[in-house]
Write an enzyme that holds these catalytic residues in place. Structure first.
Site, short mmCIF file in Angstrom:
data_model
loop_
_atom_site.label_atom_id
_atom_site.label_comp_id
_atom_site.label_asym_id
_atom_site.label_seq_id
_atom_site.Cartn_x
_atom_site.Cartn_y
_atom_site.Cartn_z
N HIS A 1 0.85 -1.20 0.00
CA HIS A 1 0.00 0.00 0.00
C HIS A 1 0.89 1.24 0.00
CE1 HIS A 1 -3.96 -1.96 1.25
NE2 HIS A 1 -3.08 -2.94 1.20
N HIS B 1 -5.58 -11.42 5.99
CA HIS B 1 -4.38 -12.19 5.64
C HIS B 1 -3.48 -12.40 6.87
CE1 HIS B 1 -2.69 -8.18 5.14
NE2 HIS B 1 -3.13 -8.03 3.90
N ARG C 1 7.18 -11.37 24.86
CA ARG C 1 6.77 -10.29 25.76
C ARG C 1 5.58 -9.50 25.24
NH1 ARG C 1 12.77 -8.06 27.59
NH2 ARG C 1 13.39 -9.97 28.69
N ASP D 1 -0.74 -20.30 0.11
CA ASP D 1 -0.05 -20.45 -1.18
C ASP D 1 1.39 -20.92 -1.04
OD1 ASP D 1 1.07 -18.17 -0.12
OD2 ASP D 1 0.78 -16.92 -1.91
N GLY D 2 1.84 -21.17 0.20
CA GLY D 2 3.21 -21.58 0.41
C GLY D 2 4.20 -20.44 0.32
N HIS E 1 3.01 -16.74 1.31
CA HIS E 1 2.64 -15.75 2.32
C HIS E 1 2.77 -16.28 3.75
CE1 HIS E 1 0.95 -13.53 -1.07
NE2 HIS E 1 0.85 -12.49 -0.26
N ASP F 1 -6.48 -13.33 -2.28
CA ASP F 1 -5.76 -12.06 -2.41
C ASP F 1 -5.27 -11.89 -3.85
OD1 ASP F 1 -4.90 -9.62 -1.41
OD2 ASP F 1 -2.98 -10.38 -0.71
N LEU G 1 5.87 -8.33 -1.61
CA LEU G 1 4.73 -9.06 -2.15
C LEU G 1 3.60 -8.09 -2.44
CD1 LEU G 1 4.65 -12.22 0.15
CD2 LEU G 1 5.23 -12.16 -2.28
N ALA G 2 2.95 -8.29 -3.57
CA ALA G 2 1.81 -7.45 -3.97
C ALA G 2 0.64 -8.36 -4.31
CB ALA G 2 2.19 -6.58 -5.16
#
Length: 381
Positions: free
Chosen positions: A142, A215, A226, A247-248, A250, A273, A306-307
């Site tokens: 973003h 997500h 802590r 998806d392996g 994320h 996503d 990542l997008a």
């Protein structure tokens, strides 16, 4: 309208369990029920299938694009319709088109488009607004200049969400308790995401109406010894739900299993996503004027962030089966009944209980999709 129809010859996942030697009955746009295959009533047109598995149509609550289009780039009704159609080959019958942090004009246009689409039984359920009330420390892809605090003028578009199935993802530490309660009172499902909140701040937001997490594990404060952070709160607030990208890439499979052990599969729904590439031949697209490229299964920007993802919801289900070795009924429920339950739409979607919409997908033995019905109508793809 579709006359009384019986589907038989396949195993049937009814939203809860696997049924064998049964027939699925539907008429017009509604499920009639399940009966033994040798007791189909007269007056029903019987379609005898050559094996496979019938399941409720999948429901994707976080999808940014598909079929070569991206909602933020063109926030219109046609974009949403294209996105919905692009996911049909993956067994997805309902989507929540997702607009990420952007200008008020883009968000407002997306809301208007969703309001028009839901009147058409087009496969568009409503809208997911991801941002802009985020932590700058957890912005992900973003754009920083699109992230901001909630101001009084935002209520003009927020109040338009009343009556429209919707999710608003926000950072609890950036929005007051009073505002969270007011948004929840509109009927909006509120998720924590892109947040650096403490677990205490998340719990306080939950008390005001926060009900889920976007997500899970990604773009949020992590669980430490802590400070449990957003992740720790998500795993321990048992009355909340969490969306998860399986998806392996994320999320590590051990982390997914930890979430399942903590919350139970009944509180986790799969999301894609997905971006513009899914359901299209594209290997790159533009977001915020920046090129996003598909590399080794990852969608990344120039900085390597990542997008979104390059998977469909069907891919997520298969990952849960092949990598996590989840039971079939759990993986399928996480893509159908559970997202419907989170949206409080399970009286309409997500299972084959009588009176639900006749949203159906036929999965073949190779885990491809052979046929899809939405509201009892076969959809070409």
């Amino acid at each position: 309208m579709t006359g009384p129809t019986a589907l038989t010859g396949a195993r049937i996942f009814d939203g809860f369990r696997i049924q064998i030697d049964s027939a699925l009955l539907f008429a017009d746009d509604r499920i009639v029920g399940l009966i033994p295959a040798d007791r189909i009533p007269t007056g029903y047109r019987t379609i005898r299938l050559a094996g496979g598995l019938l399941a409720p149509g999948f429901i994707d609550l976080q999808i940014n694009g598909g079929g070569g289009v991206l909602l933020n780039n063109v926030p219109t009704e046609q974009t949403m319709l294209t996105m919905a159609q692009s996911q049909v080959p993956f067994g997805v019958t309902r989507i929540l088109p997702t607009v990420i942090s952007d200008s008020v004009e883009v968000t407002d246009q997306a809301i208007s488009a969703a309001q028009r689409c839901v009147k058409q039984d087009s496969g568009v359920l409503g809208i997911h607004i991801e941002g802009p009330f985020f932590s700058g420390e957890k912005s992900g892809v973003h754009r920083a200049d699109k992230i901001r605090a909630l101001v009084s003028s935002d209520w003009l578009w927020l109040e338009r969400l009343a009556g429209l199935p919707s999710i608003l993802t926000l950072a609890p530490e950036r929005v007051s308790a009073e505002a969270i309660a007011r948004i929840a009172a509109l009927g909006v499902r509120i998720c924590a995401g892109h947040s650096n909140a403490s677990s205490e701040q998340v719990v306080a937001a939950h008390e005001q109406g926060l009900s889920g997490f976007t997500h899970l594990y990604n773009a949020m404060s992590q669980l430490t010894g802590r400070e449990p952070g957003v992740v720790g709160a998500a795993l321990t607030l048992t009355e909340t739900w969490a969306g998860l990208i399986a998806d392996g890439i994320h999320v590590h499979p051990t982390s997914i299993q930890t979430a399942l052990n903590s919350k139970g599969f009944e509180r986790i729904f799969l999301v894609s996503d997905a971006m513009a590439t899914v359901g299209s031949p594209l290997t790159q697209f533009e977001l915020y004027g920046e090129t996003i490229q598909l590399r080794e299964g990852r969608l990344i920007n120039a900085q390597g962030r990542l997008a979104g993802s390059a998977i469909s919801l069907l891919d997520a289900v298969k990952y849960c089966l092949d990598t996590l070795n989840l039971p079939l009924h759990q993986a399928l429920a996480m893509a159908s009944r559970i997202p419907a339950e989170y949206m409080q739409l399970d009286h309409q979607y997500g299972s084959f209980q009588p009176g639900r919409r006749a949203d159906i997908c036929l999965i073949n033995d190779a885990w491809g999709i052979d046929k899809v019905w939405r509201s009892g109508q076969a959809i070409a793809f």
